[in-house]
Design a protein around this motif. Structure first.
Motif, PDB file in Angstrom:
ATOM      1  N   ASN A 159       0.834  -1.189   0.000  1.00  0.00           N
ATOM      2  CA  ASN A 159       0.000   0.000   0.000  1.00  0.00           C
ATOM      3  C   ASN A 159       0.869   1.239   0.000  1.00  0.00           C
ATOM      4  O   ASN A 159       2.085   1.177   0.116  1.00  0.00           O
ATOM      5  CB  ASN A 159      -0.919   0.004   1.225  1.00  0.00           C
ATOM      6  CG  ASN A 159      -1.964  -1.078   1.153  1.00  0.00           C
ATOM      7  OD1 ASN A 159      -2.468  -1.404   0.087  1.00  0.00           O
ATOM      8  ND2 ASN A 159      -2.262  -1.681   2.291  1.00  0.00           N
ATOM      9  N   ALA A 160       0.200   2.380  -0.116  1.00  0.00           N
ATOM     10  CA  ALA A 160       0.911   3.636  -0.108  1.00  0.00           C
ATOM     11  C   ALA A 160       1.493   3.904   1.263  1.00  0.00           C
ATOM     12  O   ALA A 160       1.117   3.301   2.257  1.00  0.00           O
ATOM     13  CB  ALA A 160      -0.025   4.779  -0.514  1.00  0.00           C
ATOM     14  N   GLU A 161       2.438   4.850   1.310  1.00  0.00           N
ATOM     15  CA  GLU A 161       3.119   5.186   2.556  1.00  0.00           C
ATOM     16  C   GLU A 161       2.111   5.574   3.632  1.00  0.00           C
ATOM     17  O   GLU A 161       1.298   6.464   3.472  1.00  0.00           O
ATOM     18  CB  GLU A 161       4.076   6.360   2.304  1.00  0.00           C
ATOM     19  CG  GLU A 161       4.776   6.813   3.552  1.00  0.00           C
ATOM     20  CD  GLU A 161       5.493   8.130   3.331  1.00  0.00           C
ATOM     21  OE1 GLU A 161       5.306   8.735   2.260  1.00  0.00           O
ATOM     22  OE2 GLU A 161       6.198   8.554   4.241  1.00  0.00           O
ATOM     23  N   GLY A 162       2.218   4.862   4.767  1.00  0.00           N
ATOM     24  CA  GLY A 162       1.430   5.255   5.932  1.00  0.00           C
ATOM     25  C   GLY A 162      -0.051   4.989   5.812  1.00  0.00           C
ATOM     26  O   GLY A 162      -0.831   5.477   6.610  1.00  0.00           O
ATOM     27  N   GLY A 163      -0.525   4.248   4.857  1.00  0.00           N
ATOM     28  CA  GLY A 163      -1.950   4.017   4.764  1.00  0.00           C
ATOM     29  C   GLY A 163      -2.289   3.168   3.564  1.00  0.00           C
ATOM     30  O   GLY A 163      -1.421   2.608   2.927  1.00  0.00           O
ATOM     31  N   ASP A 164      -3.579   3.091   3.233  1.00  0.00           N
ATOM     32  CA  ASP A 164      -3.973   2.250   2.132  1.00  0.00           C
ATOM     33  C   ASP A 164      -4.121   3.061   0.857  1.00  0.00           C
ATOM     34  O   ASP A 164      -3.901   4.259   0.816  1.00  0.00           O
ATOM     35  CB  ASP A 164      -5.264   1.499   2.462  1.00  0.00           C
ATOM     36  CG  ASP A 164      -6.387   2.457   2.852  1.00  0.00           C
ATOM     37  OD1 ASP A 164      -6.290   3.657   2.507  1.00  0.00           O
ATOM     38  OD2 ASP A 164      -7.336   2.017   3.510  1.00  0.00           O
ATOM     39  N   MET A 217       2.915  12.400  -7.608  1.00  0.00           N
ATOM     40  CA  MET A 217       2.346  11.159  -7.091  1.00  0.00           C
ATOM     41  C   MET A 217       3.379  10.355  -6.318  1.00  0.00           C
ATOM     42  O   MET A 217       3.065   9.739  -5.288  1.00  0.00           O
ATOM     43  CB  MET A 217       1.790  10.314  -8.236  1.00  0.00           C
ATOM     44  CG  MET A 217       0.505  10.846  -8.842  1.00  0.00           C
ATOM     45  SD  MET A 217      -0.138   9.698 -10.080  1.00  0.00           S
ATOM     46  CE  MET A 217      -1.547  10.631 -10.695  1.00  0.00           C
ATOM     47  N   ALA A 218       4.619  10.339  -6.800  1.00  0.00           N
ATOM     48  CA  ALA A 218       5.670   9.606  -6.099  1.00  0.00           C
ATOM     49  C   ALA A 218       5.880  10.169  -4.696  1.00  0.00           C
ATOM     50  O   ALA A 218       6.127   9.411  -3.746  1.00  0.00           O
ATOM     51  CB  ALA A 218       6.978   9.679  -6.893  1.00  0.00           C
ATOM     52  N   PRO A 274       8.061   6.702   0.572  1.00  0.00           N
ATOM     53  CA  PRO A 274       8.816   7.442   1.590  1.00  0.00           C
ATOM     54  C   PRO A 274       9.756   8.449   0.943  1.00  0.00           C
ATOM     55  O   PRO A 274      10.312   8.196  -0.136  1.00  0.00           O
ATOM     56  CB  PRO A 274       9.597   6.343   2.322  1.00  0.00           C
ATOM     57  CG  PRO A 274       8.865   5.077   2.017  1.00  0.00           C
ATOM     58  CD  PRO A 274       8.279   5.247   0.657  1.00  0.00           C
ATOM     59  N   ALA A 275       9.956   9.586   1.591  1.00  0.00           N
ATOM     60  CA  ALA A 275      10.753  10.671   1.019  1.00  0.00           C
ATOM     61  C   ALA A 275      12.162  10.217   0.660  1.00  0.00           C
ATOM     62  O   ALA A 275      12.724  10.626  -0.359  1.00  0.00           O
ATOM     63  CB  ALA A 275      10.809  11.844   1.995  1.00  0.00           C
ATOM     64  N   SER A 292      16.827  16.083  -3.047  1.00  0.00           N
ATOM     65  CA  SER A 292      17.438  16.512  -1.786  1.00  0.00           C
ATOM     66  C   SER A 292      17.267  15.441  -0.717  1.00  0.00           C
ATOM     67  O   SER A 292      18.226  15.054  -0.033  1.00  0.00           O
ATOM     68  CB  SER A 292      16.807  17.833  -1.316  1.00  0.00           C
ATOM     69  OG  SER A 292      17.159  18.906  -2.167  1.00  0.00           O
ATOM     70  N   ALA A 293      16.028  14.949  -0.574  1.00  0.00           N
ATOM     71  CA  ALA A 293      15.773  13.901   0.416  1.00  0.00           C
ATOM     72  C   ALA A 293      16.555  12.637   0.097  1.00  0.00           C
ATOM     73  O   ALA A 293      17.080  11.966   0.993  1.00  0.00           O
ATOM     74  CB  ALA A 293      14.269  13.602   0.473  1.00  0.00           C
TER      75      ALA A 293
END
Length: 336
Positions: free
Chosen positions: A156-161, A281-282, A287-288, A215-216
């Motif tokens: 799933n997507a970062e931190g959730g669905d 979207m990315a 994650p960063a 940068s990240a």
């Protein structure tokens, strides 16, 4: 004096400069937070302006060619993901795991709008249908891309669905687009007379997002973890993927009995992947720290597709007028 065909344009040079800047002077700490907020704002502004530019007449002019639209969507959201998944055993050894995650993400993205329409027009294809399909692909991608990413990456997507990701993308991209389209009667004419404003926001948003993403990634050790052979392998991988897609869309258009104008539209709309939609979207879906490596395939594929399709469009444009069939040419002339 025109620029030689294979030399990079000013925007490509600016993109390279931003990557270099982020590599040596990455945004960190509180400044990184400011850059992230500015990036979100300018991307939302971009989709607002695109919503204000898109006319309903252009949509209605091309929407009736449902068979062509269906096959463009199949190429964008079915063929590309299947290729990315099926070629993984062969191509993934060429790159790092994060890079191939970026390749799968690339395969799930919607088509570009501007370059797909520009190349279709240059090649004397069905421009109204290209406008309709490319625009619809962008909107459909807001909903479909997060779902495809979840399927292809089995996560799933970062931190959730996926629904959370769809909601966040819709708020940052779709809502500004709708608001812009509602305000089209008020500002549409101004934007048509000031096309440079949209182009500035378009390119500026990508530069901001690339700087923020890289940068990240640099702070997390992107370049230390990315060997030169993997970069070379990524270029080879992108070339192979584009060649397969161009071959399949051309062969498919002819097997389906499309005329030359519709073949051009299928080839150029079905082979493109949007960096304008993809990089924002990315930022939502990953994650960063990994976004830099994940968007790297998209950035390379984007530049390769521009150079290859520019040559292909010129080749199509040199065909005799007698090869033009159907009613596409009157519609193209009506839009000029």
């Amino acid at each position: 004096m025109s620029r030689p065909r294979f030399l990079p344009d000013n925007f490509t040079l600016a993109l390279i400069a931003v990557v270099v800047l982020a590599s040596f002077l990455p945004a960190s700490g509180a400044f990184a937070g400011y850059v992230e907020h500015i990036t979100t704002g300018i991307v939302s502004l971009l989709f607002f302006l695109h919503g204000a530019k898109l006319s309903r007449q252009a949509i209605l002019a091309g929407i009736g060619h449902w068979k062509l639209h269906i096959w463009i969507f199949v190429a964008t959201f079915v063929m590309f993901p299947i290729l990315g998944w099926a070629l993984r055993p062969v191509l993934s050894p060429l790159v790092t795991p994060d890079m191939y995650t970026g390749v799968l993400f690339l395969c799930a993205l919607p088509a570009t709008v501007q370059s797909a329409i520009a190349f279709t027009s240059m090649a004397r294809g069905n421009v109204p249908a290209a406008v309709c399909s490319a625009s619809a692909s962008t909107l459909l991608g807001i909903l479909v891309t997060p779902i495809l990413v979840g399927i292809l990456l089995n996560k799933n997507a970062e931190g959730g669905d996926a629904l959370h990701a769809v909601g966040k993308i819709a708020m940052e991209l779709l809502l500004p687009f709708i608001v812009g389209h509602v305000m089209r009667p008020l500002i549409g004419g101004f934007l048509q007379r000031r096309a440079a404003i949209v182009k500035l926001v378009d390119q500026g948003s990508i530069l901001f997002v690339v700087y923020s993403a890289f940068s990240a990634a640099v702070i997390s050790g992107l370049w230390q973890q990315t060997p030169v052979p993997a970069l070379i392998g990524l270029i080879v991988l992108c070339c192979i993927l584009l060649a397969v897609v161009l071959t399949l869309t051309t062969w498919g258009a002819r097997r389906l009995g499309f005329n030359k104008e519709d073949e051009i539209t299928l080839v150029f709309c079905g082979s493109k992947k949007s960096m304008v939609s993809g990089i924002p979207m990315a930022n939502v879906l990953f994650p960063a720290a990994s976004v830099g490596a994940i968007v790297l395939p998209l950035m390379l594929f984007h530049q390769i597709q521009l150079m290859v399709c520019a040559v292909l469009a010129q080749r199509y444009a040199r065909r005799p007028e007698a090869q033009d069939e159907g009613s596409a040419m009157p519609m193209i002339q009506a839009n000029r």
